[in-house]
Design a protein around this motif. Structure first.
Motif, PDB file in Angstrom:
ATOM      1  N   MET A   5       0.901  -1.076   0.093  1.00 54.24           N
ATOM      2  CA  MET A   5       0.177  -0.071  -0.034  1.00 54.24           C
ATOM      3  C   MET A   5       0.983   1.172   0.040  1.00 54.24           C
ATOM      4  O   MET A   5       1.851   1.390   0.396  1.00 54.24           O
ATOM      5  CB  MET A   5      -0.932  -0.016   1.227  1.00 54.24           C
ATOM      6  CG  MET A   5      -2.012  -1.151   1.313  1.00 54.24           C
ATOM      7  SD  MET A   5      -2.962  -1.068  -0.081  1.00 54.24           S
ATOM      8  CE  MET A   5      -3.814   0.506  -0.244  1.00 54.24           C
ATOM      9  N   PRO A   6       0.422   2.432  -0.481  1.00 53.80           N
ATOM     10  CA  PRO A   6       1.219   3.410  -0.478  1.00 53.80           C
ATOM     11  C   PRO A   6       0.944   4.075   0.857  1.00 53.80           C
ATOM     12  O   PRO A   6       0.112   4.009   1.400  1.00 53.80           O
ATOM     13  CB  PRO A   6       0.526   4.377  -1.680  1.00 53.80           C
ATOM     14  CG  PRO A   6      -0.740   3.792  -1.840  1.00 53.80           C
ATOM     15  CD  PRO A   6      -0.630   2.375  -1.509  1.00 53.80           C
ATOM     16  N   LEU A   7       1.915   5.053   1.038  1.00 51.40           N
ATOM     17  CA  LEU A   7       1.899   5.779   2.359  1.00 51.40           C
ATOM     18  C   LEU A   7       0.774   6.657   2.521  1.00 51.40           C
ATOM     19  O   LEU A   7       0.238   6.793   3.542  1.00 51.40           O
ATOM     20  CB  LEU A   7       3.146   6.782   2.604  1.00 51.40           C
ATOM     21  CG  LEU A   7       4.405   5.848   2.936  1.00 51.40           C
ATOM     22  CD1 LEU A   7       5.586   6.890   3.165  1.00 51.40           C
ATOM     23  CD2 LEU A   7       4.489   5.417   4.409  1.00 51.40           C
ATOM     24  N   ARG A   8       0.208   7.219   1.562  1.00 50.46           N
ATOM     25  CA  ARG A   8      -1.073   8.089   1.653  1.00 50.46           C
ATOM     26  C   ARG A   8      -2.230   7.323   2.004  1.00 50.46           C
ATOM     27  O   ARG A   8      -3.199   7.726   2.183  1.00 50.46           O
ATOM     28  CB  ARG A   8      -1.157   8.691   0.334  1.00 50.46           C
ATOM     29  CG  ARG A   8      -1.570   7.873  -0.914  1.00 50.46           C
ATOM     30  CD  ARG A   8      -1.758   8.586  -2.285  1.00 50.46           C
ATOM     31  NE  ARG A   8      -2.268   7.711  -3.423  1.00 50.46           N
ATOM     32  CZ  ARG A   8      -1.397   7.063  -4.323  1.00 50.46           C
ATOM     33  NH1 ARG A   8       0.097   7.243  -4.078  1.00 50.46           N
ATOM     34  NH2 ARG A   8      -1.931   6.297  -5.012  1.00 50.46           N
ATOM     35  N   ALA A 121       3.239  14.937  16.768  1.00 51.98           N
ATOM     36  CA  ALA A 121       3.320  15.399  15.262  1.00 51.98           C
ATOM     37  C   ALA A 121       2.408  14.686  14.492  1.00 51.98           C
ATOM     38  O   ALA A 121       1.400  15.112  13.686  1.00 51.98           O
ATOM     39  CB  ALA A 121       4.751  15.356  14.956  1.00 51.98           C
ATOM     40  N   LEU A 122       2.499  13.325  14.899  1.00 50.28           N
ATOM     41  CA  LEU A 122       1.524  12.159  13.997  1.00 50.28           C
ATOM     42  C   LEU A 122      -0.140  12.651  14.487  1.00 50.28           C
ATOM     43  O   LEU A 122      -0.899  12.646  13.492  1.00 50.28           O
ATOM     44  CB  LEU A 122       1.772  10.904  14.706  1.00 50.28           C
ATOM     45  CG  LEU A 122       3.208  10.514  14.236  1.00 50.28           C
ATOM     46  CD1 LEU A 122       3.563   8.914  14.600  1.00 50.28           C
ATOM     47  CD2 LEU A 122       3.346  10.439  12.396  1.00 50.28           C
ATOM     48  N   ARG A 123      -0.456  13.229  15.780  1.00 51.19           N
ATOM     49  CA  ARG A 123      -1.757  13.432  15.921  1.00 51.19           C
ATOM     50  C   ARG A 123      -2.202  14.805  15.265  1.00 51.19           C
ATOM     51  O   ARG A 123      -3.240  14.835  14.719  1.00 51.19           O
ATOM     52  CB  ARG A 123      -2.021  13.348  17.464  1.00 51.19           C
ATOM     53  CG  ARG A 123      -1.794  12.135  18.263  1.00 51.19           C
ATOM     54  CD  ARG A 123      -3.143  11.340  17.919  1.00 51.19           C
ATOM     55  NE  ARG A 123      -4.261  11.953  18.065  1.00 51.19           N
ATOM     56  CZ  ARG A 123      -5.390  12.235  17.365  1.00 51.19           C
ATOM     57  NH1 ARG A 123      -5.281  11.909  15.928  1.00 51.19           N
ATOM     58  NH2 ARG A 123      -6.481  12.751  17.851  1.00 51.19           N
ATOM     59  N   ARG A 124      -1.100  15.725  15.150  1.00 50.80           N
ATOM     60  CA  ARG A 124      -1.646  16.675  14.472  1.00 50.80           C
ATOM     61  C   ARG A 124      -1.704  16.701  12.906  1.00 50.80           C
ATOM     62  O   ARG A 124      -2.688  17.196  12.145  1.00 50.80           O
ATOM     63  CB  ARG A 124      -0.506  17.921  14.478  1.00 50.80           C
ATOM     64  CG  ARG A 124      -0.198  18.584  15.954  1.00 50.80           C
ATOM     65  CD  ARG A 124       0.627  19.863  15.930  1.00 50.80           C
ATOM     66  NE  ARG A 124       1.868  19.525  15.668  1.00 50.80           N
ATOM     67  CZ  ARG A 124       2.748  18.953  16.420  1.00 50.80           C
ATOM     68  NH1 ARG A 124       2.713  19.059  17.612  1.00 50.80           N
ATOM     69  NH2 ARG A 124       4.160  18.687  15.934  1.00 50.80           N
ATOM     70  N   GLU A 125      -1.141  15.511  12.384  1.00 51.06           N
ATOM     71  CA  GLU A 125      -1.273  15.115  10.833  1.00 51.06           C
ATOM     72  C   GLU A 125      -2.795  14.359  10.810  1.00 51.06           C
ATOM     73  O   GLU A 125      -3.012  14.059   9.714  1.00 51.06           O
ATOM     74  CB  GLU A 125      -0.264  14.256  10.524  1.00 51.06           C
ATOM     75  CG  GLU A 125       1.025  15.338  10.166  1.00 51.06           C
ATOM     76  CD  GLU A 125       0.877  16.278   9.466  1.00 51.06           C
ATOM     77  OE1 GLU A 125       0.039  16.152   8.101  1.00 51.06           O
ATOM     78  OE2 GLU A 125       1.204  17.349   9.655  1.00 51.06           O
ATOM     79  N   ALA A 239       5.681  11.897   6.252  1.00 47.84           N
ATOM     80  CA  ALA A 239       5.232  13.192   5.475  1.00 47.84           C
ATOM     81  C   ALA A 239       6.049  13.106   4.109  1.00 47.84           C
ATOM     82  O   ALA A 239       5.514  13.997   3.102  1.00 47.84           O
ATOM     83  CB  ALA A 239       5.990  14.374   6.286  1.00 47.84           C
ATOM     84  N   SER A 240       6.778  12.195   4.004  1.00 50.05           N
ATOM     85  CA  SER A 240       7.614  12.027   2.675  1.00 50.05           C
ATOM     86  C   SER A 240       6.600  11.594   1.771  1.00 50.05           C
ATOM     87  O   SER A 240       7.233  11.897   0.410  1.00 50.05           O
ATOM     88  CB  SER A 240       8.710  11.093   2.655  1.00 50.05           C
ATOM     89  OG  SER A 240       8.137   9.614   2.913  1.00 50.05           O
TER      90      SER A 240
END
Length: 252
Positions: A5-8, A121-125, A239-240
């Motif tokens: 699966m892609p990261l997105r 940071a992960l939660r903010r995303e 994020a990449s």
């Protein structure tokens, strides 16, 4: 191993606890040593042998990857150290070990460097976060509370939460049900091969190994889609992709 699966596609992250969120050797050596001493009736030589049998490498001063103590449950440790225990004695030992691990695991927990900042940071995303550990669910909650991280996690899964613990797929499937997502929307992050095996068995979207625990890159790379130094590197890695998570299933 290529990610399927892609990261997105990733919308939630399921973390192993020990070796991934907390420093395994610094947190658990003293606890394991005390339990081995109890099991050995105070015989130090026998306690040392029990620790080695459970996976501690005295020369390297660390637990071996996927060893019983590093990757197993309290039940596995009790069965290893007390193979002839009656059913009643086994149940009593499991309760005793669990109670000790919950209190001492939280008290002794040493967070991986950069852990809180990475989780925030992960939660903010917008990622939903969970813990899947072969410790008990109470142990996972107590450790998160001790480190001031409870409010960052959506779900806590112990070996006693899902029907079967890691390396079975059940923890990922439990997290998927709890979040309303599909397994392919979930990335599994861990430091042991059984974490990667759990991701594969559950058809999770991504399997990410970290080198902060007991496994080397050479051990993790054949099983993982990616291997990072630690969870502190996870926000930048995700994020990449530079894309919002998607809701449709896309296979590569």
């Amino acid at each position: 191993m290529m990610a399927h699966m892609p990261l997105r596609a990733i919308r939630a992250i399921l973390f192993d606890k020990d070796g991934t969120l907390v420093d395994f050797n610094r947190t658990w050596f003293g606890i394991s040593k005390e339990l081995a001493r109890r099991s050995a009736g105070g015989d130090e030589a026998k306690a040392r042998a029990l620790l080695e049998e459970g996976g501690y490498d005295w020369e390297a001063k660390r637990f071996r990857a996927n060893s019983v103590i590093a990757a197993g449950t309290v039940e596995d440790v009790v069965d290893l150290w007390h193979p002839d225990a009656s059913e009643a004695d086994r149940a009593a030992l499991i309760r005793e070990y669990n109670d000790y691990c919950v209190s001492e695991g939280a008290r002794a927990a040493v967070a991986i460097d950069g852990l809180q900042g990475a989780l925030e940071a992960l939660r903010r995303e917008g990622y939903l976060l969970g813990i899947a550990t072969n410790d008990s669910e109470a142990g996972a909650r107590a450790t998160a509370e001790a480190l001031g991280l409870t409010n960052l996690f959506h779900t806590f899964i112990g070996y006693d939460t899902a029907l079967r613990p890691k390396p079975h797929p059940d923890p990922v499937h439990h997290f998927a049900r709890a979040t309303g997502l599909e397994a392919w929307n979930i990335a599994m992050v861990g430091d042991n091969p059984h974490d990667m095996e759990t991701a594969r068995a559950a058809d999770a979207g991504y399997a990410i190994g970290v080198l902060s625990g007991n496994s080397s890159r050479e051990v993790l790379e054949p099983l993982a889609d990616a291997v990072l130094p630690s969870v502190a590197d996870l926000p930048a890695f995700l994020a990449s992709s530079n894309k919002r998570p998607v809701i449709e299933k896309v296979r590569t």
